[in-house]
Design a protein around this motif. Sequence first.
Motif, PDB file in Angstrom:
ATOM      1  N   GLU A 118      42.025  -2.399  59.883  1.00 53.64           N
ATOM      2  CA  GLU A 118      42.822  -2.712  58.692  1.00 53.64           C
ATOM      3  C   GLU A 118      42.418  -4.033  58.057  1.00 53.64           C
ATOM      4  OE1 GLU A 118      44.772  -0.479  57.547  1.00 53.64           O
ATOM      5  OE2 GLU A 118      44.480   0.808  59.276  1.00 53.64           O
ATOM      6  N   LYS A 119      41.609  -4.824  58.741  1.00 56.69           N
ATOM      7  CA  LYS A 119      41.389  -6.199  58.297  1.00 56.69           C
ATOM      8  C   LYS A 119      40.262  -6.361  57.280  1.00 56.69           C
ATOM      9  CE  LYS A 119      43.101  -8.056  62.695  1.00 56.69           C
ATOM     10  NZ  LYS A 119      42.800  -8.904  63.861  1.00 56.69           N
ATOM     11  N   SER A 120      39.425  -5.328  57.112  1.00 52.47           N
ATOM     12  CA  SER A 120      38.260  -5.501  56.243  1.00 52.47           C
ATOM     13  C   SER A 120      38.173  -4.421  55.180  1.00 52.47           C
ATOM     14  CB  SER A 120      36.966  -5.485  57.073  1.00 52.47           C
ATOM     15  OG  SER A 120      35.836  -5.481  56.226  1.00 52.47           O
ATOM     16  N   PRO A 121      37.950  -4.797  53.934  1.00 49.85           N
ATOM     17  CA  PRO A 121      37.763  -3.792  52.882  1.00 49.85           C
ATOM     18  C   PRO A 121      36.462  -3.024  53.041  1.00 49.85           C
ATOM     19  CG  PRO A 121      37.319  -5.992  52.028  1.00 49.85           C
ATOM     20  CD  PRO A 121      37.889  -6.174  53.404  1.00 49.85           C
ATOM     21  N   HIS A 122      35.486  -3.602  53.774  1.00 52.99           N
ATOM     22  CA  HIS A 122      34.202  -2.937  53.989  1.00 52.99           C
ATOM     23  C   HIS A 122      34.347  -1.677  54.838  1.00 52.99           C
ATOM     24  CE1 HIS A 122      32.171  -6.151  51.998  1.00 52.99           C
ATOM     25  NE2 HIS A 122      32.411  -7.045  52.937  1.00 52.99           N
ATOM     26  N   VAL A 123      35.474  -1.507  55.507  1.00 52.03           N
ATOM     27  CA  VAL A 123      35.686  -0.366  56.399  1.00 52.03           C
ATOM     28  C   VAL A 123      36.171   0.856  55.625  1.00 52.03           C
ATOM     29  CG1 VAL A 123      37.086   0.428  58.348  1.00 52.03           C
ATOM     30  CG2 VAL A 123      36.115  -1.869  58.369  1.00 52.03           C
ATOM     31  N   TRP A 124      36.666   0.653  54.403  1.00 48.17           N
ATOM     32  CA  TRP A 124      37.383   1.716  53.713  1.00 48.17           C
ATOM     33  C   TRP A 124      36.705   2.197  52.435  1.00 48.17           C
ATOM     34  CZ3 TRP A 124      40.702   4.411  56.344  1.00 48.17           C
ATOM     35  CH2 TRP A 124      41.302   3.819  57.467  1.00 48.17           C
ATOM     36  N   ARG A 125      35.408   2.467  52.529  1.00 45.96           N
ATOM     37  CA  ARG A 125      34.742   3.252  51.478  1.00 45.96           C
ATOM     38  C   ARG A 125      34.714   4.696  51.979  1.00 45.96           C
ATOM     39  NH1 ARG A 125      29.051   1.126  49.732  1.00 45.96           N
ATOM     40  NH2 ARG A 125      28.585   2.044  51.765  1.00 45.96           N
ATOM     41  N   SER A 126      34.942   5.663  51.092  1.00 46.17           N
ATOM     42  CA  SER A 126      35.036   7.050  51.549  1.00 46.17           C
ATOM     43  C   SER A 126      33.750   7.522  52.226  1.00 46.17           C
ATOM     44  CB  SER A 126      35.385   7.974  50.385  1.00 46.17           C
ATOM     45  OG  SER A 126      34.414   7.904  49.354  1.00 46.17           O
ATOM     46  N   LEU A 127      32.607   7.065  51.729  1.00 41.28           N
ATOM     47  CA  LEU A 127      31.335   7.393  52.369  1.00 41.28           C
ATOM     48  C   LEU A 127      31.350   7.015  53.838  1.00 41.28           C
ATOM     49  CD1 LEU A 127      28.146   7.705  52.563  1.00 41.28           C
ATOM     50  CD2 LEU A 127      28.033   5.411  51.617  1.00 41.28           C
ATOM     51  N   ASP A 128      31.752   5.784  54.117  1.00 45.20           N
ATOM     52  CA  ASP A 128      31.711   5.274  55.485  1.00 45.20           C
ATOM     53  C   ASP A 128      32.791   5.887  56.366  1.00 45.20           C
ATOM     54  OD1 ASP A 128      29.628   3.472  54.667  1.00 45.20           O
ATOM     55  OD2 ASP A 128      31.191   2.260  53.725  1.00 45.20           O
TER      56      ASP A 128
END
Length: 631
Positions: A118-128
């Motif tokens: 929950e801490k990083s926006p880099h974790v929440w791209r739909s591709l990833d």
Amino acid sequence: MNFEKIAQYNYLFFENQVIEQEVNKNNSFFETILNRGEFLKEGKIIFDDPMDMEAVRTPYDLCLAHLLESPNGDPEWCYMVSRNGYLVDLGILFAYTKDEVYFELWKKLLFTFIDWQEKSPHVWRSLDVGLRLNNWMKSFVYFSDLEHRLSANEKKQLKEAVLKQIIFLKDHFPTKNYLSNWGVLAVTGILATSQLLPGLVSSEVEKWGWTTLTEAFKLQFFDDGIHWEQSPLYHHQVLMCAWQLWLNSIYLALPFSQEIEHILRRGIQSSIYYCDQKYYLLPLHDSDAVDFTYVYNLYSLSGFLEIEIEQNPGVFYVGNKIKRQKRKPLPSLFRTGESGFLAYKDSNVYLTLFNGRHGSGHGHASLGSLTFTYQGNTIITDPGRYTYQEKSLRVHLKEEFSHSSLIIDEIPLTRITSSWTYESMAEPLYHRSIENKEQVIFEVGWKGRFNGKLVIFKRKIIYFKLFTVLIIVNTSECIGDHFLTTRYQLDEKIIPELDGRGIYLTGSPFVLQHSTESMPSINDKIGSKKYNEKNSYKELTFQQKFQDELLSYEYLYPKGKILIEKIDCYQNNQTNFCPDIFYFGLRLTHLAGKYSNEYYHSARDTYLGDKLYLSECGRLLYGKDKLYVKR
């Protein structure tokens, strides 16, 4: 959570395998996975799998705090980590070594990531997120008793994390993702979860997923099997996610869409023309020149391709359940369709020419650009992509100046303004490829504008099979006084040496020769065979002045084996030789044999005087191409 399907999958996956034998037979490939495992034991990570979209061979600490700010300054590193591909490596290592340290590390990294995500926006791209779910499901298969290895609290935590990601993917699927690799990679994550963990994905979402994937596949692949984004690496990424669903359906005896399987098979078969004889990937557009042997091998082991690979590294991903049927080998000439990608590959020569639509932002300004490989050794190449950051080299590698094509007055027709944006774009007009007993012929045309003037290029490549000779004929049209530059990007192992009109391509058996009026030069260039890595190479250019229109040509032939001579032509009832654009010929003589070819080319129709032409040796000529074979 129901783990029965995973246990069933694991049993069938390893039922016909002798683990020690598989490791010994594919030891060099297994060593690369072991090497990545050793880094993980030390708390570090590298990305050197050929399928890694943004490779990083430098090991960095696998610290999740880095997902807030990349340790190497490239946010792509964060995206790579968030896909959790390292869990598949650890699953394979556990299954094939039985070393519990790999399971303990797998569990630690999985739940640490879940706690932290929950801490990083880099974790929440739909591709990833889609790739992450895909990788989680793939890694589960390597643990036969996963249900008993997780506590009740861990199962609860895992279930909540999986459901959260499924809801995210369903709620964050914009319409544009139907025409994007992002859309396929996202929805296959949902469908892989529904296959391995039945009941976790609602029937409504599962039905939506299969419908969406079907529509995306129908939309994204051309009629010849090439993915619309025209990038070999992303072509494989899309195929591999769908292929994994197909593989899951085989092991779990689940239904699979015949419509998707048909497109999948066609895409996999077309992909064989995206690699050379040694299975190195063509670095067309945003792709790397990396060893794809294990990817092509798993296609073969699962029955989609008929190819012979000495080792079978794909077994670590496919298993041995699938019985292969003998299939007819694919032809040497790629039956190109709408894509505009042309290719020919036999045991000696791998030749490609691109003249398709630009595709997505991954596309480069490469209309009319060719590559040439001889016996698995690249001669003329594409210089790669280097990075996705806004850097001058990234933009330069996308430009026309970095491709083996044509440019007038050093003004590109496709003008690139940034890593992903463009000011103008050239347009492909036509493409054609044919093969006969003697020749392979590629023919393309494209157009564009600069300074209000229309530019038309036509390029014809003739490969003479018996001689291993390439003739490249270029026709350039633009009203006014101009100069043409023809470019050839050479592999880093090739060192050109000027010698009169011939350029010896040291490091290969070939000489490149050019039409009389062209002025050659050699330039130092920087390319990138793999993301985040640079290499130096030489570029050959030929410049020639012209007014309104120009025919120029080059030919590539084996040094000391072939003699090539110009044959002048003249119009009937005329005494002076005609300009090359109306007719010219080349005689190819095999010095060790008793045979020769005469090839004649006409780029322009005749409306003044006779349409009949003659060669200086008396041949009667009419039409675009004439070939005379003498044994």
